[in-house]
Scaffold this motif. Structure first.
Motif, PDB file in Angstrom:
ATOM      1  N   MET A  93       0.801  -1.219   0.000  1.00  0.00           N
ATOM      2  CA  MET A  93       0.000   0.000   0.000  1.00  0.00           C
ATOM      3  C   MET A  93       0.837   1.273   0.000  1.00  0.00           C
ATOM      4  N   GLU A  94       2.153   1.147   0.098  1.00  0.00           N
ATOM      5  CA  GLU A  94       3.024   2.318   0.045  1.00  0.00           C
ATOM      6  C   GLU A  94       3.786   2.385  -1.274  1.00  0.00           C
ATOM      7  N   GLN A  95       3.891   1.251  -1.964  1.00  0.00           N
ATOM      8  CA  GLN A  95       4.646   1.212  -3.220  1.00  0.00           C
ATOM      9  C   GLN A  95       3.947   0.297  -4.216  1.00  0.00           C
ATOM     10  N   GLY A  96       3.313   0.898  -5.187  1.00  0.00           N
ATOM     11  CA  GLY A  96       2.754   0.116  -6.283  1.00  0.00           C
ATOM     12  C   GLY A  96       1.456  -0.612  -5.993  1.00  0.00           C
ATOM     13  N   PHE A  97       0.680  -0.184  -4.981  1.00  0.00           N
ATOM     14  CA  PHE A  97      -0.578  -0.857  -4.673  1.00  0.00           C
ATOM     15  C   PHE A  97      -1.520  -0.767  -5.866  1.00  0.00           C
ATOM     16  N   GLN A  98      -2.041  -1.911  -6.271  1.00  0.00           N
ATOM     17  CA  GLN A  98      -3.000  -1.979  -7.362  1.00  0.00           C
ATOM     18  C   GLN A  98      -4.207  -2.775  -6.871  1.00  0.00           C
ATOM     19  N   ALA A  99      -5.230  -2.060  -6.426  1.00  0.00           N
ATOM     20  CA  ALA A  99      -6.405  -2.702  -5.833  1.00  0.00           C
ATOM     21  C   ALA A  99      -7.003  -3.749  -6.751  1.00  0.00           C
ATOM     22  N   SER A 100      -7.059  -3.475  -8.044  1.00  0.00           N
ATOM     23  CA  SER A 100      -7.683  -4.414  -8.983  1.00  0.00           C
ATOM     24  C   SER A 100      -6.845  -5.672  -9.204  1.00  0.00           C
ATOM     25  N   ARG A 101      -5.543  -5.602  -8.903  1.00  0.00           N
ATOM     26  CA  ARG A 101      -4.663  -6.759  -9.110  1.00  0.00           C
ATOM     27  C   ARG A 101      -4.217  -7.416  -7.811  1.00  0.00           C
TER      28      ARG A 101
END
Length: 190
Positions: free
Chosen positions: A88-96
């Protein structure tokens, strides 16, 4: 005087041995700091040595820090550990989130007769039994239907009340909007 030195040397040896035993046994715990408090998991290397080794390696490198609980189903389990898309601090992608793993290889299944009960920690995987990598889940309740189908890696020994407070998902598959996260994950009891 020789007897005193031998006794003193024996005490030092025993203290050193006890320290080594504690260090080894402390090494088989994982502490997950959640927003509400710490959760301590006893890892089971005798049950799933490859999976436990991978979890410890990822935790030691800080890979689990700030990773979302992307799938949480009330009365079932809370899933986390997607270090590729769940940070959630680096590159969070909710859909993936929930579709990734880590840079380490997938692990062959290590099924056992250890049952899935409240507090059991199991490895998440795809349909392929040999596809576990970094994701894991913590059971809110017993899940007998998982027995012998998923690898058990540990059990919560303290802090289950904090696991119970993890935000639940509202989606059909337990997807969580604005999910809670593992703030920090370390090897050992903290």
């Amino acid at each position: 005087m020789k007897l005193f030195y031998l006794a003193f040397a024996g005490v030092l040896y025993l203290a050193s041995f006890a320290g080594d035993v504690f260090a080894q046994s402390n090494d088989n715990f994982l502490t997950i700091q959640l927003k509400d408090g710490p959760v301590v998991i006893e890892l089971l290397p005798d049950v799933a040595p490859k999976h436990v080794a991978q979890i410890k390696e990822l935790a030691s490198k800080g890979e689990y820090d700030n990773v979302a609980f992307h799938r949480v189903i009330d009365g079932f389990m809370a899933q986390t550990g997607d270090v590729q898309f769940g940070d959630m601090e680096q590159g969070f992608q909710a859909s993936r989130a929930g579709t990734g793993g880590s840079s380490l290889p997938d692990i062959p299944a290590e099924f056992s007769d250890v049952p899935f009960e409240r507090g059991t920690v199991g490895m998440a995987r795809s349909q392929d039994p040999n596809s576990a990598n970094s994701q894991f889940f913590i059971m809110f309740a017993p899940g007998d239907f998982l027995n012998g189908q998923y690898t058990v890696v540990g059990k919560v020994v303290s802090g289950m009340e904090f696991v119970d407070k993890i935000k639940r998902g509202a989606g059909a598959n337990g997807e969580v909007t604005d999910p809670d996260r593992m703030v920090k994950v370390t090897v050992g009891k903290q």
